[in-house]
Write an enzyme that holds these catalytic residues in place. Structure first.
Site, short mmCIF file in Angstrom:
data_model
loop_
_atom_site.label_atom_id
_atom_site.label_comp_id
_atom_site.label_asym_id
_atom_site.label_seq_id
_atom_site.Cartn_x
_atom_site.Cartn_y
_atom_site.Cartn_z
N SER A 182 0.83 -1.22 0.00
CA SER A 182 0.00 0.00 0.00
C SER A 182 0.86 1.26 0.00
O SER A 182 1.96 1.28 0.56
CB SER A 182 -0.84 -0.02 1.27
N GLU A 188 0.30 3.60 1.83
CA GLU A 188 0.43 3.96 3.25
C GLU A 188 1.84 3.64 3.77
O GLU A 188 2.25 4.16 4.80
CB GLU A 188 -0.60 3.20 4.09
N TYR A 245 -1.47 0.35 10.56
CA TYR A 245 -1.77 -0.31 9.29
C TYR A 245 -0.55 -0.23 8.35
O TYR A 245 -0.13 -1.23 7.77
CB TYR A 245 -3.00 0.35 8.64
#
Ligand code: G4F
Length: 329
Positions: free
Chosen positions: A127, A129, A151
């Site tokens: 991701s 992220e 996460y």
């Protein structure tokens, strides 16, 4: 006929990927929680139209024996590991379960495949992220990671595990570093769907306002249907590698709102209220991906524009609440 195993098949990406692979003539299998199998009408809304064509196996990402058992019964050519606790805000609320599911789940999948089917090709859903407090813009496969949420940290660990299985055991393991990707099948907790579903409810007289957090947050939003094609392409290469998948275009939450409300002929400023509760303890900076490597090596490119994405989502939600979607043309 190739046989694929998808974890997270009931989610947005899993359902699009299953559809795509079936279209290519694959035999598609999915790992699902036992509770989901017992409650198909509520849990399989995105998969309803495919249920006759896919084989579902009960297993939990928290249980190595359950994963081992599924992988020991059938040979798979490709495994797409998409299942995760994927809501960033929830990872701040309960970092421990996010870490357990996301890190151990990935490790269990890799370990079971290594033990039973080391030639099965493995895709890991990385991701954007992972970039978090970005070190450069736009972000490429070379940009260092600096995750800003439990996460994001769990995804960096999954990415590292995947690369390590590739390097240590010679397995075909690839990671996609996917930037935000949305669709009418997006979960309601994510900002895009929260906006489009509330727009539709406001239009239908079922809601009066939309409460959001940081309107200046900036994201590179693509369409999930485009992104699952990239996942498949990664597993068709001669050698496994990691790829950024992104549109290269960035927009603020505010812009998304403007466009979504305008699609329903509403003025966003009348309805959107900023609410501190939806701010995060740490926010990622400007996310914008450079997918030149995927475009060059995989021959991938997105087909949807940002405008088409917003319109498709708003129109689908308007239809769902019985509101009238804007006429084309
Ligand atoms: O839609 P979001 O919750 O997605 P986020 O955090 O970017 O994560 C998504 O994309 C990642 C890819 O980079 C995935 F890995 C991840 O699993 C997930 O799919 O939030 C987007 C932005 C954030 O900056 C958030 O602060 O929207 C901002 N935002 C503002 N108000 C809000 C809200 N987000 C949510 N969910 N709800 C709000 O009310």
């Amino acid at each position: 006929m190739k046989r694929a195993l998808i974890t997270g098949i009931t989610g947005q990406d899993g359902s699009y990927l299953a559809e795509y692979l079936l279209g290519l003539g694959y035999e598609v299998h999915g790992l699902v929680r036992r509770v989901a199998l017992e409650d198909p009408t509520r849990r399989f809304t995105r998969l309803e139209h495919l249920l006759e064509r896919v084989t579902l196996h009960p297993a939990s990402l928290e249980s190595y024996p359950s994963i081992f058992s599924v992988i020991s019964k059938q040979q798979f050519d490709e495994c797409y590991h998409l299942a995760a606790q994927s809501f960033v805000a929830e990872s701040f609320a309960d970092g421990f379960s996010t870490m357990n599911t996301n890190i151990n789940g990935t490790h269990y999948m890799l370990a079971a495949l290594r033990e039973l089917q080391p030639s099965c090709r493995f895709y890991f859903a990385g991701s954007s992220e992972m970039f978090g407090k970005v070190r450069e813009t736009p972000q490429t496969e070379e940009t260092p990671f600096h995750p800003r949420s439990p996460y994001g940290i769990s995804k960096v660990a999954g990415f590292d595990l995947t690369r390590n299985y590739r390097e240590a055991y010679g397995m075909f393991c690839a990671s996609g570093i996917l930037f935000n990707h949305e669709s009418p099948r997006r979960g309601y907790e994510f900002v895009t769907r929260k906006v489009t579903s509330t727009v539709a409810r406001i239009k239908a007289g079922q809601a009066r306002e939309l409460r959001l957090g940081n309107l200046e947050a900036t994201r590179d939003w693509g369409h999930a249907r485009d992104y699952v094609r990239a996942m498949h392409l990664m597993l068709q290469q001669e050698t496994p590698d990691d790829y950024v998948v992104a549109t290269g275009e960035t927009h603020t939450v505010r812009e998304f709102c403007e466009r979504a409300f305008a699609r329903a002929e509403l003025d966003w400023q009348r309805y959107v209220k900023v609410d501190e509760r939806f701010y995060r303890p740490a926010e990622v900076d400007l996310l914008i991906g450079d997918s030149a490597k995927a475009r060059r090596e995989l021959g991938w490119e997105p087909r949807y524009t940002f405008e088409q994405l917003v319109e498709e989502m708003v129109d689908a939600d308007l239809r769902a609440v019985g509101g009238k979607e804007k006429e084309e043309g």
